[in-house]
Structures are given as C-alpha cells and as structure tokens.
Design an enzyme around this catalytic site. Structure first.
Site, PDB file in Angstrom:
ATOM      1  N   CYS A 251     -43.570 -13.807  85.386  1.00  0.00           N
ATOM      2  CA  CYS A 251     -43.894 -14.944  85.861  1.00  0.00           C
ATOM      3  C   CYS A 251     -45.558 -14.893  86.232  1.00  0.00           C
ATOM      4  CB  CYS A 251     -42.892 -15.787  86.916  1.00  0.00           C
ATOM      5  SG  CYS A 251     -42.934 -14.720  88.516  1.00  0.00           S
ATOM      6  N   THR A 252     -46.206 -15.858  86.758  1.00  0.00           N
ATOM      7  CA  THR A 252     -47.496 -15.692  87.295  1.00  0.00           C
ATOM      8  C   THR A 252     -47.852 -14.376  88.029  1.00  0.00           C
ATOM      9  OG1 THR A 252     -47.683 -18.001  87.312  1.00  0.00           O
ATOM     10  CG2 THR A 252     -49.281 -16.842  88.303  1.00  0.00           C
ATOM     11  N   HIS A 253     -47.127 -14.063  89.071  1.00  0.00           N
ATOM     12  CA  HIS A 253     -47.186 -13.053  89.932  1.00  0.00           C
ATOM     13  C   HIS A 253     -46.254 -11.960  89.953  1.00  0.00           C
ATOM     14  CE1 HIS A 253     -48.980 -16.396  92.426  1.00  0.00           C
ATOM     15  NE2 HIS A 253     -50.160 -15.747  91.920  1.00  0.00           N
ATOM     16  N   GLY A 254     -45.148 -12.308  89.046  1.00  0.00           N
ATOM     17  CA  GLY A 254     -44.090 -11.212  88.672  1.00  0.00           C
ATOM     18  C   GLY A 254     -42.949 -11.031  89.902  1.00  0.00           C
TER      19      GLY A 254
ATOM     20  N   ARG B  41     -39.787 -16.043  90.537  1.00  0.00           N
ATOM     21  CA  ARG B  41     -38.866 -16.403  89.205  1.00  0.00           C
ATOM     22  C   ARG B  41     -38.448 -14.897  88.600  1.00  0.00           C
ATOM     23  NH1 ARG B  41     -43.613 -20.022  86.541  1.00  0.00           N
ATOM     24  NH2 ARG B  41     -44.763 -18.922  88.061  1.00  0.00           N
TER      25      ARG B  41
END
Length: 193
Positions: free
Chosen positions: A134-137, A140
């Site tokens: 996801c954005t930062h891993g 999500r």
C-alpha cells in the site's frame, strides 16, 4: 487554494513515506513480502538518491535477499505512484483499490484471497514471491496478508500479526488492528500489538 494544494500533493512523495523501510523480508512459510509503494522517477527525484525507492530498487533488494518476485498486489487507492508500464514484464501485477485509513472491505479481502490463490496455483513449480504494498506497506498490506494467514493458512491472529510485524521492520498501527475484525476468530480481548 485547495486545488493547488491537491495538485501539489498529487505530484509529491506520499506523506511519511520516507519514515519507512522500503522492503521487508519474506515471511517464513509463505510467499509474501511487504514493501512500501515504489515511486516513479518523477517522484523519486524529489528525495535524496539514497532514500529513493522505485521498481528497479525493489528488484535489486529482492535479488540481494536471493528472492524472486512473481506478483505485485498494489493496494493503493490511486494510480499516481507508478504505471503498469513501469512494472518489469517478468512480474504479474494486480491492482486492488483499497482506501487508506480504513479497514479493507470484504470485497478487497475476497479479491486479495483470490489473487493469491490463483498465483499460488499457477506457480506451484517455483518459489516466486507475492509482493504486497500500500502506501507505506503497513496497515492495508499487513491487514490483508494477516487475514490470508488467518483465514486460509489457519494461523491464530496474534501469531499472524507478530509474524508480519517482525518481517516488515515496522509494526501495523495498534489502533488500526484493534478497530478491525482481525480478532473475530478468537475469544480473547484484542492484544496489544
């Protein structure tokens, strides 16, 4: 003014992106590896070269771990970070639009499980990894990987979360996990993660 701010955000590095390690390690006993979103060159040029992270950096990182990626599951809720045409041809790619700061929907959970099962079925003869971001891993990504480990592989929730956290080099936010239904299968209170 709001439209110019929106435009600036669209063409900038994601908020707090630099705070996170680019790539975790393979989760033992699985094909999963988590990482933050790789950025296209026009976004990576906004950060120091030593902090940039794109798809080719991901490839290099995996090679240094003696791992090979077979599938990227992209959980970001945008297409602005990189393009499908940037993805190496040897990798498969699936986009599951998943809103940030919310627990993934049942539809996202089902899509994720189907994508993983299909990949594993088609790749029984190799050891290629499923890269999830996801954005930062973290949230999500961690939630969906953990849900798979719990629902499909039969891990208990605490073990799944700790396994993810210890191989991502960052922890899923406690408030995210506690407001999710990841603990629904246990009779215990939500543990501190």
């Amino acid at each position: 003014m709001p439209s110019s701010r929106k435009k600036k955000e669209k063409n900038s590095v994601p908020e707090r992106w630099l705070d996170y390690v680019p790539v975790g390690q393979r989760i033992p006993g699985t094909r999963f590896i988590a990482f933050k979103v790789p950025l296209k060159p026009s976004l990576n040029c906004q950060v120091q070269a030593s902090k940039s992270f794109g798809l080719w950096d991901l490839l290099d990182s995996l090679e240094s771990q003696n791992q090979e990626l077979g599938l990227i599951i992209d959980l970001t809720y945008t297409t602005r970070y990189y393009s499908l045409t940037d993805v190496p041809r040897s990798w498969s790619y699936i986009k599951i639009l998943t809103e940030g700061r919310k627990v993934p929907s049942d539809a996202a959970i089902l899509s994720f499980k189907r994508a993983v099962r299909q990949f594993l079925k088609e790749n029984q003869d190799n050891d290629k990894l499923i890269g999830v971001h996801c954005t930062h891993g973290l949230n999500r990504t961690g939630y969906l990987v953990c849900r798979y480990l719990i629902d499909v592989d039969g891990l208990d929730p605490l073990t799944a979360v700790e396994l993810f956290n210890s191989h991502r080099a960052s922890r899923i936010f406690s408030r995210f996990v506690s407001r999710s239904n990841i603990w629904k299968q246990t009779d215990t209170d939500t543990p501190e993660v």
